[in-house]
Design a protein around this motif. Structure first.
Motif, PDB file in Angstrom:
ATOM      1  N   VAL A  71       0.860  -1.186   0.000  1.00  0.00           N
ATOM      2  CA  VAL A  71       0.000   0.000   0.000  1.00  0.00           C
ATOM      3  C   VAL A  71       0.893   1.232   0.000  1.00  0.00           C
ATOM      4  N   THR A  72       0.764   2.069  -1.012  1.00  0.00           N
ATOM      5  CA  THR A  72       1.628   3.229  -1.154  1.00  0.00           C
ATOM      6  C   THR A  72       0.864   4.372  -1.798  1.00  0.00           C
ATOM      7  N   PRO A  73       1.106   5.607  -1.367  1.00  0.00           N
ATOM      8  CA  PRO A  73       0.375   6.737  -1.970  1.00  0.00           C
ATOM      9  C   PRO A  73       0.824   7.059  -3.386  1.00  0.00           C
ATOM     10  N   ASP A  74       2.020   6.621  -3.773  1.00  0.00           N
ATOM     11  CA  ASP A  74       2.543   6.891  -5.108  1.00  0.00           C
ATOM     12  C   ASP A  74       2.947   5.573  -5.771  1.00  0.00           C
ATOM     13  N   PRO A  75       2.803   5.462  -7.087  1.00  0.00           N
ATOM     14  CA  PRO A  75       3.176   4.218  -7.771  1.00  0.00           C
ATOM     15  C   PRO A  75       4.667   4.098  -8.030  1.00  0.00           C
ATOM     16  N   TYR A  76       5.458   4.828  -7.277  1.00  0.00           N
ATOM     17  CA  TYR A  76       6.905   4.806  -7.480  1.00  0.00           C
ATOM     18  C   TYR A  76       7.612   5.049  -6.153  1.00  0.00           C
ATOM     19  N   MET A  77       8.879   4.644  -6.114  1.00  0.00           N
ATOM     20  CA  MET A  77       9.744   4.953  -4.979  1.00  0.00           C
ATOM     21  C   MET A  77      10.672   6.092  -5.396  1.00  0.00           C
ATOM     22  N   THR A  78      10.781   7.109  -4.565  1.00  0.00           N
ATOM     23  CA  THR A  78      11.622   8.259  -4.871  1.00  0.00           C
ATOM     24  C   THR A  78      12.992   8.078  -4.229  1.00  0.00           C
ATOM     25  N   TYR A  79      14.042   8.177  -5.054  1.00  0.00           N
ATOM     26  CA  TYR A  79      15.396   8.130  -4.507  1.00  0.00           C
ATOM     27  C   TYR A  79      15.775   9.563  -4.110  1.00  0.00           C
ATOM     28  N   GLN A  80      15.517   9.896  -2.852  1.00  0.00           N
ATOM     29  CA  GLN A  80      15.586  11.278  -2.392  1.00  0.00           C
ATOM     30  C   GLN A  80      16.971  11.930  -2.478  1.00  0.00           C
ATOM     31  N   PRO A  81      18.096  11.200  -2.337  1.00  0.00           N
ATOM     32  CA  PRO A  81      19.389  11.882  -2.478  1.00  0.00           C
ATOM     33  C   PRO A  81      19.604  12.544  -3.831  1.00  0.00           C
ATOM     34  N   LEU A 125      17.176  14.270  -5.382  1.00  0.00           N
ATOM     35  CA  LEU A 125      16.243  15.381  -5.552  1.00  0.00           C
ATOM     36  C   LEU A 125      16.951  16.717  -5.809  1.00  0.00           C
ATOM     37  N   PRO A 126      18.047  17.053  -5.078  1.00  0.00           N
ATOM     38  CA  PRO A 126      18.720  18.326  -5.374  1.00  0.00           C
ATOM     39  C   PRO A 126      19.233  18.404  -6.805  1.00  0.00           C
ATOM     40  N   GLU A 127      19.776  17.303  -7.338  1.00  0.00           N
ATOM     41  CA  GLU A 127      20.264  17.327  -8.711  1.00  0.00           C
ATOM     42  C   GLU A 127      19.114  17.389  -9.698  1.00  0.00           C
ATOM     43  N   ALA A 128      17.982  16.780  -9.361  1.00  0.00           N
ATOM     44  CA  ALA A 128      16.806  16.898 -10.224  1.00  0.00           C
ATOM     45  C   ALA A 128      16.311  18.340 -10.235  1.00  0.00           C
ATOM     46  N   ALA A 129      16.338  18.994  -9.073  1.00  0.00           N
ATOM     47  CA  ALA A 129      15.917  20.385  -9.000  1.00  0.00           C
ATOM     48  C   ALA A 129      16.851  21.291  -9.803  1.00  0.00           C
ATOM     49  N   ALA A 130      18.127  20.945  -9.852  1.00  0.00           N
ATOM     50  CA  ALA A 130      19.103  21.748 -10.587  1.00  0.00           C
ATOM     51  C   ALA A 130      19.134  21.417 -12.068  1.00  0.00           C
ATOM     52  N   GLY A 131      18.394  20.387 -12.481  1.00  0.00           N
ATOM     53  CA  GLY A 131      18.358  20.027 -13.893  1.00  0.00           C
ATOM     54  C   GLY A 131      19.439  19.078 -14.328  1.00  0.00           C
ATOM     55  N   ALA A 132      20.227  18.526 -13.392  1.00  0.00           N
ATOM     56  CA  ALA A 132      21.286  17.589 -13.758  1.00  0.00           C
ATOM     57  C   ALA A 132      20.747  16.197 -14.047  1.00  0.00           C
ATOM     58  N   SER A 165      16.982  13.993 -14.978  1.00  0.00           N
ATOM     59  CA  SER A 165      15.561  14.054 -15.308  1.00  0.00           C
ATOM     60  C   SER A 165      14.741  13.543 -14.138  1.00  0.00           C
ATOM     61  N   PRO A 166      13.610  14.177 -13.831  1.00  0.00           N
ATOM     62  CA  PRO A 166      12.787  13.707 -12.700  1.00  0.00           C
ATOM     63  C   PRO A 166      12.298  12.280 -12.866  1.00  0.00           C
ATOM     64  N   ARG A 167      12.143  11.795 -14.086  1.00  0.00           N
ATOM     65  CA  ARG A 167      11.702  10.414 -14.288  1.00  0.00           C
ATOM     66  C   ARG A 167      12.743   9.416 -13.802  1.00  0.00           C
ATOM     67  N   HIS A 168      14.003   9.826 -13.778  1.00  0.00           N
ATOM     68  CA  HIS A 168      15.074   8.904 -13.400  1.00  0.00           C
ATOM     69  C   HIS A 168      15.376   8.950 -11.911  1.00  0.00           C
ATOM     70  N   VAL A 169      14.670   9.815 -11.180  1.00  0.00           N
ATOM     71  CA  VAL A 169      14.812   9.872  -9.729  1.00  0.00           C
ATOM     72  C   VAL A 169      13.842   8.903  -9.066  1.00  0.00           C
ATOM     73  N   VAL A 170      12.857   8.432  -9.808  1.00  0.00           N
ATOM     74  CA  VAL A 170      11.840   7.542  -9.251  1.00  0.00           C
ATOM     75  C   VAL A 170      11.946   6.156  -9.872  1.00  0.00           C
ATOM     76  N   VAL A 171      11.507   5.153  -9.107  1.00  0.00           N
ATOM     77  CA  VAL A 171      11.532   3.760  -9.545  1.00  0.00           C
ATOM     78  C   VAL A 171      10.096   3.251  -9.597  1.00  0.00           C
ATOM     79  N   PRO A 172       9.575   2.868 -10.771  1.00  0.00           N
ATOM     80  CA  PRO A 172       8.181   2.397 -10.859  1.00  0.00           C
ATOM     81  C   PRO A 172       7.992   1.081 -10.114  1.00  0.00           C
ATOM     82  N   LEU A 173       7.101   1.082  -9.134  1.00  0.00           N
ATOM     83  CA  LEU A 173       6.931  -0.093  -8.278  1.00  0.00           C
ATOM     84  C   LEU A 173       6.303  -1.274  -9.021  1.00  0.00           C
ATOM     85  N   ARG A 174       5.382  -1.000  -9.929  1.00  0.00           N
ATOM     86  CA  ARG A 174       4.716  -2.117 -10.621  1.00  0.00           C
ATOM     87  C   ARG A 174       5.704  -2.902 -11.483  1.00  0.00           C
TER      88      ARG A 174
END
Length: 459
Positions: free
Chosen positions: A42-52, A54-61, A63-72
């Motif tokens: 049971v999870t609120p999002d269909p993905y796991m976020t690799y939080q370390p 996030l700062p590089e995703a915010a800086a554009g280094a 892609s946000p799609r590559h920071v998350v792992v699709p659980l299905r």
């Protein structure tokens, strides 16, 4: 092995939830094939976020799609249920879950029965009753918040570039970050680096026009990397004209003015809140024992103290640190422990099903690494202290080795390689946060978001 169909319920799809379910589906493959076992996540999002990342995703280094792992895709042998666990009745072995269809059905939350419970909902942002914080504050815990903050910073530079009002310009170019932990320092370092690079494409915005302020209530930042590296980080940030204010609190941010406890006042349109986390509310809505900080009391075997068939790890769990040599010491609620605890937790569930003795979680803290922007960082790993480029390189190498799945590792590595060959992307896509705004205006309707005068913006 299993006489009847066993139901394992995993609450949470973060580090602990995903890695526990992944190890369970590997170790119990035969039982899953014979339909003797069911694993529900049971999870609120269909993905796991690799939080370390996030700062590089915010800086554009990255892609946000590559920071998350699709659980299905990763948990293909598990049942993934997108929803929130709102209550747990372990005495009855049931959990109440609200899903995306709950409001449509009008029947209230559904009750899931289980035989083994893994409670790993993670944590939520810990906020204080600061006037104006709920109206103007920006979090930095999810990939959506990271990308929204990136869009917001670039949008403020656009505002500053186009306005003739010096007060509006000054507020747009003032960025206040509250919290001197990993999230706050890394987000500030990466975004300041990005904004300084982006300024070269604005004819009337210079890096020295921007004010970056870090507010920390204690007398040091990044305590995980040690006192010496923390002092170096303060020096490095101040060398980049970042105003680091220690022993200072945010008193108010009402009316878009950040008021600090030292009396300073900064008109600003950006207040980023990263001042800690607190346990998920579902823990308080359960009949499981908690400590004075609201975290679940656990044994070294990662079972919840005083119960059977209930397990916890990560941010939600107070796990004894058996390697510390001090009674009452607990493992820090960080990603390093969470990933390793998930392995032991999954193995102990398998041991329980097979009637085997349980393992204890024992892992000494290896150290920490932090990025302060491109080619800048600090690290304290296995007693060795690094700073500058070596620490930044170690930060990338370590997290590349830890991000789940080979697919994500390859994509992140490819993006880093391309970033070394081409210029950084500095475009804002704030309109993605309100995709129907343009059509609503064209159709004669009123945009459903606030403020109405800026239908395509992120703020």
């Amino acid at each position: 092995m299993v006489k009847e169909r066993a139901r394992i319920l995993v609450v949470g799809g973060g580090y602990v939830g995903m890695y526990t379910a992944l190890r369970l589906q590997r170790r119990l493959k035969r039982e899953l094939d014979r339909d003797e076992l069911e694993i529900t996540v049971v999870t609120p999002d269909p993905y796991m976020t690799y939080q370390p990342f996030l700062p590089e995703a915010a800086a554009g280094a990255i892609s946000p799609r590559h920071v998350v792992v699709p659980l299905r895709r990763v948990l293909d042998r598990c049942r993934i249920l997108i929803g929130e666990a709102t209550a747990v009745d372990h005495a009855e072995r049931t959990a109440t879950v609200t899903t995306l269809a709950t409001d449509e059905e009008g029947t209230g939350g559904q009750r899931l029965s289980y035989d083994q419970l893994v409670l790993a909902p993670g944590s939520v942002s810990r906020t204080l009753p600061v006037p104006g914080l709920a109206d103007h504050g920006i979090g930095f815990k999810t990939v959506e918040e990271a990308i929204g903050l990136r869009n917001h910073v670039i949008e403020q530079m656009d505002i500053a570039s186009s306005t003739r009002d010096p007060a509006i310009r000054d507020a747009a170019l003032t960025f206040v970050f509250v919290g001197g932990g990993f999230a706050g320092v890394e987000a500030l370092g990466e975004l300041e680096d990005m904004a300084r690079y982006a300024a070269r494409y604005y004819h009337n915005v210079q890096p020295e026009d921007m004010k970056w302020i870090l507010v920390e209530a204690s007398d040091r930042i990044l305590p995980e990397v040690g006192e010496e590296m923390g002092r170096y980080t303060v020096t490095e940030l101040r060398r980049r004209n970042i105003d680091v204010r220690l022993r200072t609190r945010l008193e108010s941010c009402a009316d878009r003015v950040a008021v600090l406890s030292d009396g300073a006042r900064f008109p600003t349109r950006t207040v980023v809140w990263t001042a800690g986390v607190k346990p998920h509310p579902v823990l308080a809505a359960s009949d499981l024992p908690r400590n004075d900080r609201g975290r679940l009391r656990c044994t070294p075997e990662l079972s919840i103290d005083g119960t059977t068939h209930a397990w916890a790890a990560g941010d939600a769990a107070a796990v004894p640190d058996v390697t510390a040599g001090e009674p009452g010491r607990e493992c820090a609620p960080n990603a390093q422990h969470a990933v390793r605890q998930a392995k032991v937790l999954a193995d102990n569930i398998v041991h329980t099903l097979r009637g085997e003795p349980l393992e204890r979680y024992e892992h000494a803290y290896a150290g920490s690494v932090a990025s302060l922007g491109l080619h800048k960082g600090v690290a304290h790993v296995y007693g060795r202290k690094l700073k500058g480029y070596p620490a930044w390189f170690m930060h990338r190498a370590y997290h590349l080795s830890r991000v789940p799945t080979f697919n994500r590792k390859a994509r992140v590595l490819a993006e880093w390689a391309l970033a070394g060959l081409f210029k950084r992307e500095i475009v804002s896509l704030g309109s993605l946060e309100h995709p129907r705004a343009e059509f609503e205006l064209a159709a004669g309707g009123k945009p459903s978001h606030d403020p109405p005068h800026n239908p395509k913006g992120s703020s």
